[in-house]
Design an enzyme around this catalytic site. Structure first.
Site, short mmCIF file in Angstrom:
data_model
loop_
_atom_site.label_atom_id
_atom_site.label_comp_id
_atom_site.label_asym_id
_atom_site.label_seq_id
_atom_site.Cartn_x
_atom_site.Cartn_y
_atom_site.Cartn_z
N HIS A 34 -7.83 -5.47 -7.41
CA HIS A 34 -7.63 -4.65 -6.22
C HIS A 34 -8.93 -4.60 -5.42
O HIS A 34 -9.77 -3.71 -5.63
CB HIS A 34 -7.20 -3.25 -6.65
N TYR A 72 -18.56 10.47 -15.08
CA TYR A 72 -18.54 11.61 -16.00
C TYR A 72 -17.22 11.74 -16.76
O TYR A 72 -17.12 12.56 -17.66
CB TYR A 72 -18.78 12.92 -15.24
N ARG A 104 0.80 -1.22 0.00
CA ARG A 104 0.00 0.00 0.00
C ARG A 104 0.84 1.27 0.00
O ARG A 104 0.59 2.18 -0.78
CB ARG A 104 -0.92 0.01 1.23
#
Length: 768
Positions: A84, A128, A38
């Site tokens: 993931h 979008y 991470r």
């Protein structure tokens, strides 16, 4: 914790262990997971798992840089579902950052739509926006189809994903990285690819190159937002040598001349990771609080570029002085920390130097080159085997046709058949002699399968010639690959050639490839006192009994009647100048400092002093006066304790003031008088007066002080200093000044009780 393993009632599946060990093991597992999966990037490709998975998923979706765009929601959904298993919001945020050219030096995602801006606005929702890979991302993925890296199973074992990307350029340094793990962190600034390639080429020539030489190729970071690096070269060298350090980064600005001799400063580049909107808010706050009196206004005229306009208060201001003040009071100058903590082999976190990181990348490139070359050789061997079978078929075409036409198992027959030169059709052996014809054995299973799958249209002589030509080219390529795999020198030469191609592709001719951050010396700008920046003008300071303060323009008559709020009246009124600093003592024993230039104008009633400094509501104002350096003050509390303090020691740097006289319970600060004389005069609420030598009082910077006068009832009423030879003065009830020179009967030692005040001493028990 008791050991329960011997309890016969305990199930063998439920074994107890000490709580410390249980928590330690589980926290260690979590810490390692955070570090490896991470927070810390891999030194080989410079990516964290989430970024690597995003790019790999985009490759699987065939989102090439020259192709079409796909919805970001589709991309983040595929990443989450396949590789993931975390929140899609976190994945989309990571992908959006890879598309922000103000955050990433070489964007890896080409975004279409609103992906945020330098003002700190967030990207639009993933439904979008659309995205695809950039050429830089394709360079990181180049070679994945050629067994360049290892693969591992994804989280549910249904798919595989690359452990690391092949990476054609040192992405760790090119785009930088930052992250916070458990007990460690990383923060790496971005750099210029062309400079990094030059450093890698030098390391290939001289593996033991010195850090000073590498600094000639990589002089420092290259931030996406440009700016000017003012860190000394020796500090940069030390940071790259140790892997820890920092870089001072300033904005880039220039002076624009205006009409009538006026000018303005235009900031065109701001420091890395500074949000422009917050920067402007901070500077506007500095203007409002008058921390920089010579700065008049700030305007944001930015469009696609950055253009912040700073207007000075006067054309006589020095631009360098103004900018130096802004560097100290805003983020127009920042310090970017370097902590090159990376996974050097994909597993072990280590703080690396610049040379170690470049060496890790080069070693990775060598592994990739060897694996790709071996993969290519395996492909060539397979193709050569097939080509030899084709050539045998062409040389023995009639026999091949008979076997395919009449044999029940043509594949087995082709393998069993003894393909000798006697079966060959007429052909000049000087043209070509196949290695397959020198063997008495039959065809291999691969060759037989290829012959059976061959199309009839391939049975032309022209096709046969093409096969012979292809075989010759592959044999030549194979010989070159053999030389490469056997020679380390050839390998490094090939890697150097690949780096030159990368440098040419992403160098200064690449869009945005030229260096953006420049270097300069910080320069020594002398500290200019705040008073020197303020125009010196006469004012009259007026403070009311209720603590409302204002500054009247000019030196007015101090006996003049002024307007105050109902129930209020004058208390302090004196002449000053705008360059003066005012000191006020609260009954809580704290001193507060106010700049006279910051006082409100005299047109209205002013403003409460409590709003200008953090004076508590329960504390009153003891005194207000102009600061005079090198002067000393006599401080005393209502309990009769006091001391002498240098006035320079009571200056407060913040609104909260500076505690000087310690008071507690019902005791308050009572007296603040300039020291002028050789004796101290005290008068208590019991009207007893005591005079003693000033030298008996200690000089302190802070404290409760010592006893001035002792009382049975009440406390201190007033205290002052005077010169014994000149006598002690006070105002009589008629307002006339009276001076007493015969003072022997009131002189005593400090902390005495004193004697009753002389005849005619004021009824309010004060010396003024």
């Amino acid at each position: 914790m008791a050991d329960l393993t011997d309890d016969p009632n305990m199930s063998s599946k439920n074994l107890a262990e000490p709580l410390r060990r249980a928590i330690g093991d589980r926290y260690l597992t979590y810490a390692l997971s955070t570090i490896m999966h991470r927070a810390l990037p891999d030194a080989r490709d410079g990516l964290k798992p989430v970024h690597r998975r995003i790019l790999y998923a985009m490759r699987e979706l065939r989102l090439a840089s020259g192709g079409g765009f796909r919805k970001s929601a589709k991309i983040s959904g595929d990443v989450m579902g396949n590789y993931h298993p975390h929140g899609d919001a976190a994945i989309y945020d990571a992908m959006a950052r890879l598309a922000q050219d103000f955050n990433v030096r070489y964007p890896l995602v080409d975004g279409q739509g609103n992906f945020g801006n330098i003002d700190g606005d967030n990207p639009a929702a993933s439904r979008y926006t659309e995205a695809r890979m950039t050429a830089a991302a394709e360079a990181l993925l180049e070679g994945l189809a050629e067994n360049a890296v290892d693969y591992r199973d994804n989280y549910d074992g249904t798919l595989t994903e690359p452990v690391v990307l092949p990476a054609s350029f040192p992405n760790l340094l090119a785009n930088g990285s930052s992250g916070i793990a458990v007990g460690m962190a990383t923060n790496i600034p971005p750099h210029n690819i062309e400079e990094l390639c030059n450093a890698c080429l030098h390391l290939i020539k001289a593996p033991n190159a010195r850090d000073e030489t590498l600094l000639d190729h990589v002089p420092g970071p290259d931030f996406p937002t440009g700016g000017v690096i003012v860190e000394p070269r020796e500090n940069i060298l030390e940071a790259y040598r140790t892997g820890r350090g920092s870089f001072r980064l300033r904005c880039k600005w220039q002076v624009e001349q205006l009409d009538r001799g006026m000018w303005q400063i235009v900031v065109t580049e701001i420091p890395y990771q500074v949000q422009k909107s917050k920067l402007i808010e901070k500077i506007a706050e500095v203007i409002q609080t008058k921390k920089i009196p010579i700065l008049g206004d700030i305007r944001d005229e930015s469009a696609d570029d950055v253009r912040m306009v700073l207007e000075p208060k006067s054309k006589n201001v020095d631009p360098d002085v103004l900018m130096n003040m802004l560097y100290r009071n805003s983020d127009l100058e920042v310090r970017f920390s370097l902590n090159m903590n990376v996974l050097i082999d994909g597993l072990t976190p280590k703080v690396c130097s610049l040379k170690e990181v470049l060496r890790a990348f080069l070693d990775h490139r060598r592994d990739v080159l060897i694996r790709r070359s071996q993969h290519r050789m395996d492909k060539i061997d397979h193709r050569l085997e097939v080509l030899e079978g084709f050539i045998v078929a062409f040389l023995n075409l009639d026999r091949v046709i008979d076997i395919i036409r009449y044999d029940d198992d043509p594949k087995a027959a082709l393998i069993r058949e003894d393909w000798s030169i006697s079966h060959a059709r007429a052909m000049d052996e000087a043209d070509y002699k196949s290695p397959a014809l020198s063997d008495d054995e039959g065809l291999s299973e691969v060759q037989a399968e290829a012959i059976l799958n061959m199309r009839l249209r391939s049975l032309r002589r022209l096709e046969e010639l093409e096969l012979l030509k292809e075989q010759a080219a592959l044999m030549e390529e194979r010989a070159g690959l053999e030389d490469l795999l056997e020679s380390e020198e050839v390998q490094w030469s090939t890697i150097a050639e690949q780096l030159r191609e990368t440098r040419k592709k992403f160098g200064r001719d690449y869009e945005g490839g030229a260096r953006r951050s420049q270097f300069a010396e910080a320069g020594v700008v002398e500290d200019v006192p705040l008073e020197a920046m303020i125009e010196r003008e006469p004012i009259t300071v007026v403070c009311s009994q209720m603590g409302w303060i204002r500054a009247m323009t000019g030196h007015i008559d101090l006996t003049r009647e002024l307007k105050f709020k109902d129930g209020d009246g004058p208390r302090f009124m004196f002449h000053a100048e705008t360059t003066d600093r005012l000191l006020t003592l609260g009954s809580n024993g704290r001193f507060y400092t106010i700049s006279a230039s910051n006082l409100p104008g005299g047109r209205g009633m002013g403003e409460p002093l409590r709003l200008m400094v953090d004076l508590p509501n329960e504390a009153g104002i003891v005194d207000l006066f102009i600061h005079q350096p090198d002067r000393k003050l006599l401080l005393a509390s209502s309990a009769g304790d006091g001391f002498v303090v240098p006035e320079n020691d009571v200056i407060a740097q913040t609104r909260s003031g500076k505690q000087v006289l310690n008071v507690r319970d019902q005791v308050v600060a009572k007296v603040c008088r300039p020291v002028d004389g050789d004796h101290v005069a005290c008068v208590g609420e019991n009207r007893k007066v005591l005079l003693f030598a000033l030298e008996e009082l200690p000089e302190m910077g802070r404290g409760k002080g010592v006893r001035l006068q002792k009382y049975k009832d009440g406390g201190l009423s007033d205290a002052t200093t005077f010169t014994m030879a000149d006598g002690l003065s006070w105002k009589d009830p008629a307002g006339r000044t009276r001076t007493e020179t015969e003072l022997a009967e009131w002189v005593g030692k400090r902390a005495g009780t004193g004697r009753m005040a002389p005849r005619g001493f004021p009824r309010d028990n004060t010396f003024t």
